[in-house]
Design an enzyme around this catalytic site. Structure first.
Site, PDB file in Angstrom:
ATOM      1  N   TYR A 155       0.838  -1.204   0.000  1.00 35.02           N
ATOM      2  CA  TYR A 155       0.000   0.000   0.000  1.00 35.02           C
ATOM      3  C   TYR A 155       0.872   1.253   0.000  1.00 35.02           C
ATOM      4  CZ  TYR A 155      -3.827   3.137   1.372  1.00 35.02           C
ATOM      5  OH  TYR A 155      -4.765   4.148   1.417  1.00 35.02           O
ATOM      6  N   GLY A 158       3.038   1.436  -3.100  1.00 34.13           N
ATOM      7  CA  GLY A 158       2.119   1.606  -4.229  1.00 34.13           C
ATOM      8  C   GLY A 158       1.680   3.060  -4.348  1.00 34.13           C
ATOM      9  N   ASN A 184      -6.012   9.330   8.764  1.00 37.57           N
ATOM     10  CA  ASN A 184      -7.112   8.467   9.250  1.00 37.57           C
ATOM     11  C   ASN A 184      -8.463   9.185   9.229  1.00 37.57           C
ATOM     12  OD1 ASN A 184      -4.492   7.568  10.474  1.00 37.57           O
ATOM     13  ND2 ASN A 184      -5.778   5.853  11.086  1.00 37.57           N
ATOM     14  N   VAL A 198     -11.722   2.494  14.325  1.00 33.61           N
ATOM     15  CA  VAL A 198     -13.029   3.070  14.654  1.00 33.61           C
ATOM     16  C   VAL A 198     -14.141   2.069  14.353  1.00 33.61           C
ATOM     17  CG1 VAL A 198     -14.702   4.881  14.129  1.00 33.61           C
ATOM     18  CG2 VAL A 198     -12.280   5.475  14.384  1.00 33.61           C
ATOM     19  N   ASP A 216      -0.007  -1.784  23.225  1.00 35.84           N
ATOM     20  CA  ASP A 216      -0.371  -1.202  24.522  1.00 35.84           C
ATOM     21  C   ASP A 216      -1.292   0.008  24.380  1.00 35.84           C
ATOM     22  OD1 ASP A 216       1.301   0.759  23.576  1.00 35.84           O
ATOM     23  OD2 ASP A 216       2.885   0.464  25.076  1.00 35.84           O
TER      24      ASP A 216
HETATM   25  N1  UDP Z   1      -6.057  -0.748  16.228  1.00 34.87           N
HETATM   26  C1  UDP Z   1      -6.492  -1.190  17.465  1.00 34.87           C
HETATM   27  N2  UDP Z   1      -7.581  -2.002  17.523  1.00 34.87           N
HETATM   28  C2  UDP Z   1      -8.269  -2.384  16.420  1.00 34.87           C
HETATM   29  C3  UDP Z   1      -7.825  -1.922  15.146  1.00 34.87           C
HETATM   30  C4  UDP Z   1      -6.709  -1.106  15.097  1.00 34.87           C
HETATM   31  O1  UDP Z   1      -5.911  -0.868  18.510  1.00 34.87           O
HETATM   32  O2  UDP Z   1      -9.259  -3.128  16.561  1.00 34.87           O
HETATM   33  C5  UDP Z   1      -4.893   0.163  16.172  1.00 34.87           C
HETATM   34  C6  UDP Z   1      -3.855  -0.140  15.086  1.00 34.87           C
HETATM   35  O3  UDP Z   1      -2.878  -1.044  15.554  1.00 34.87           O
HETATM   36  C7  UDP Z   1      -3.284   1.247  14.848  1.00 34.87           C
HETATM   37  C8  UDP Z   1      -4.457   2.180  15.075  1.00 34.87           C
HETATM   38  O4  UDP Z   1      -5.396   1.442  15.851  1.00 34.87           O
HETATM   39  O5  UDP Z   1      -2.270   1.561  15.782  1.00 34.87           O
HETATM   40  C9  UDP Z   1      -5.114   2.623  13.785  1.00 34.87           C
HETATM   41  O6  UDP Z   1      -5.288   1.482  13.006  1.00 34.87           O
HETATM   42  P1  UDP Z   1      -6.143   1.460  11.689  1.00 34.87           P
HETATM   43  O7  UDP Z   1      -6.091   0.059  11.155  1.00 34.87           O
HETATM   44  O8  UDP Z   1      -7.464   2.068  11.955  1.00 34.87           O
HETATM   45  O9  UDP Z   1      -5.399   2.451  10.682  1.00 34.87           O
HETATM   46  P2  UDP Z   1      -3.856   2.688  10.337  1.00 34.87           P
HETATM   47  O10 UDP Z   1      -3.582   4.034  10.891  1.00 34.87           O
HETATM   48  O11 UDP Z   1      -3.019   1.619  11.005  1.00 34.87           O
HETATM   49  O12 UDP Z   1      -3.805   2.607   8.874  1.00 34.87           O
END
Ligand code: UDP
Length: 347
Positions: A155, A158, A184, A198, A216
């Site tokens: 991703y 890309g 985000n 979310v 964490d």
């Molecule tokens: N995350 C989390 N619980 C979930 C899904 C994601 O704690 O059920 C965390 C993930 O590890 C990241 C952040 O939330 O640190 C945002 O993740 P997301 O997949 O929404 O988007 P990213 O910013 O990683 O593309």
């Protein structure tokens, strides 16, 4: 280009979460809109309300392949928005080759279409081009820290290649192009199985399932509501100067993932159990857009606060029981302390 005045805009990826909101905004602004989608992650349901809209049309096409000759002849757009790509980590990692080619071949096919039609072109790029950033907040001049061989690379790299192509078409006078780096974003029409924080947490809390925090929960993100984001895309497309360079679009209000999760759970009123799950590989530690450029050059900034945006999102998911149904996790997502083959549960 402030208003469409009946001109044609193509929204590639228009059946997706962001794309469908962009279609709505453009139609409200007087454009005719053709949505192009492969329906790999986009959903017809997102556009069901436009079925009887005479200024709206839908074309099933995977942009990896060049357009059919009849479509290339028929479609003479004034603007092309390229939002076509799986965007959530579990989805884009489920077929990394397709993800990479969607950004590279797909962007080239759409850029050529823009060149032939004399259309403006906008690439929906991503904050992922900054990788796990060592500059904070991320400003457009920062070149990023992407792991080119990790599971996110299909991703990230890309999109970086898609940016390269887009700026090459601009430099060589082939297409009047712009690049938005999207941070985000959340809101109604996210997929329940999107796997992002979310949608995961809202569906988990509403369905009474345990809520997953990866790692964490001290990693940070900055969350933008979808209406703000698509307004930013339209404003960037409308801007008369194509030489802006990439523009960050997002909400600079940064928080830890744990803070976000707590806020969602509180707003749902659920008694959710919060469980720790493994941190995905290459999960960025911090992310926050510097939106100084968007403020200065576009006069754009987000307007919807977190609580208002989360309430709208929660209400949308709660409105229909189907929206809480998440298929069994069927995609493997490598995590930081494993060998890249363990599944991370997404719901
Ligand atoms: N995350 C989390 N619980 C979930 C899904 C994601 O704690 O059920 C965390 C993930 O590890 C990241 C952040 O939330 O640190 C945002 O993740 P997301 O997949 O929404 O988007 P990213 O910013 O990683 O593309």
């Amino acid at each position: 280009m402030t208003k469409g005045n009946g001109r044609l805009a193509i929204v590639a990826g228009g059946a997706g979460f962001l794309g469908s909101h962009l279609c709505d905004l453009l139609l409200a602004d007087g454009w005719r809109v053709v949505c192009i989608d492969s329906f790999r992650t986009g959903r017809r349901d997102n556009l069901r309300h436009l079925e009887r809209e005479p200024r709206f049309d839908m074309l099933e096409w995977d942009i990896i392949v060049p357009p059919a000759a009849k479509d290339a002849r028929r479609l003479r757009p004034a603007a092309i928005f390229n939002l076509a790509c799986a965007a959530s980590p579990p989805h884009y990692q489920s077929d990394p080759e397709h993800t990479m080619l969607t950004s590279v071949m797909g962007t080239r096919n759409l850029l050529r279409m823009a060149e032939n039609a004399g259309a403006r072109f906008l690439l929906a790029s991503t904050s992922e081009v900054y990788g796990d950033p060592d500059v904070h907040p991320q400003v457009e001049t920062y070149c990023g820290n992407v792991n080119p061989t990790g599971p996110r690379a299909c991703y990230d790299e890309g999109k970086r290649s898609a940016e390269t192509l887009t700026f090459d078409f601009l430099r060589t006078g082939r297409a009047d192009s712009r690049v938005a780096r999207i941070f985000n974003t959340y809101g109604p029409r996210m997929r329940p199985d999107d796997g992002r924080v979310v949608s995961n947490v809202v569906t988990q809390a509403l369905a009474g399932r345990p809520v997953t925090v990866y790692g964490d929960g001290t990693q940070t993100r900055s969350f933008c509501f979808v209406s703000d984001l698509v307004e930013g895309l339209a404003t960037l497309m409308n801007h008369p100067d194509p030489t802006l360079g990439p523009v960050n679009l997002g909400n600079p209000a940064e928080m830890t993932v744990r803070e976000l999760v707590d806020r969602v759970v509180a707003l749902t009123g659920a008694e959710a159990r919060i469980v720790a799950a493994p941190l995905p590989v290459d999960d960025p530690r911090r992310r926050r857009p510097d939106i100084g450029k968007a403020r200065r050059m576009l006069g754009w900034e987000p307007r919807v606060g977190l609580d208002a945006g989360l309430r709208a999102t929660i209400d949308w998911f709660a409105a229909e029981p189907d929206r809480l149904v998440v298929p069994e996790p069927h995609r493997r997502r490598p995590h930081a302390n494993g060998n890249g083959t363990d599944a991370t549960k997404h719901a």
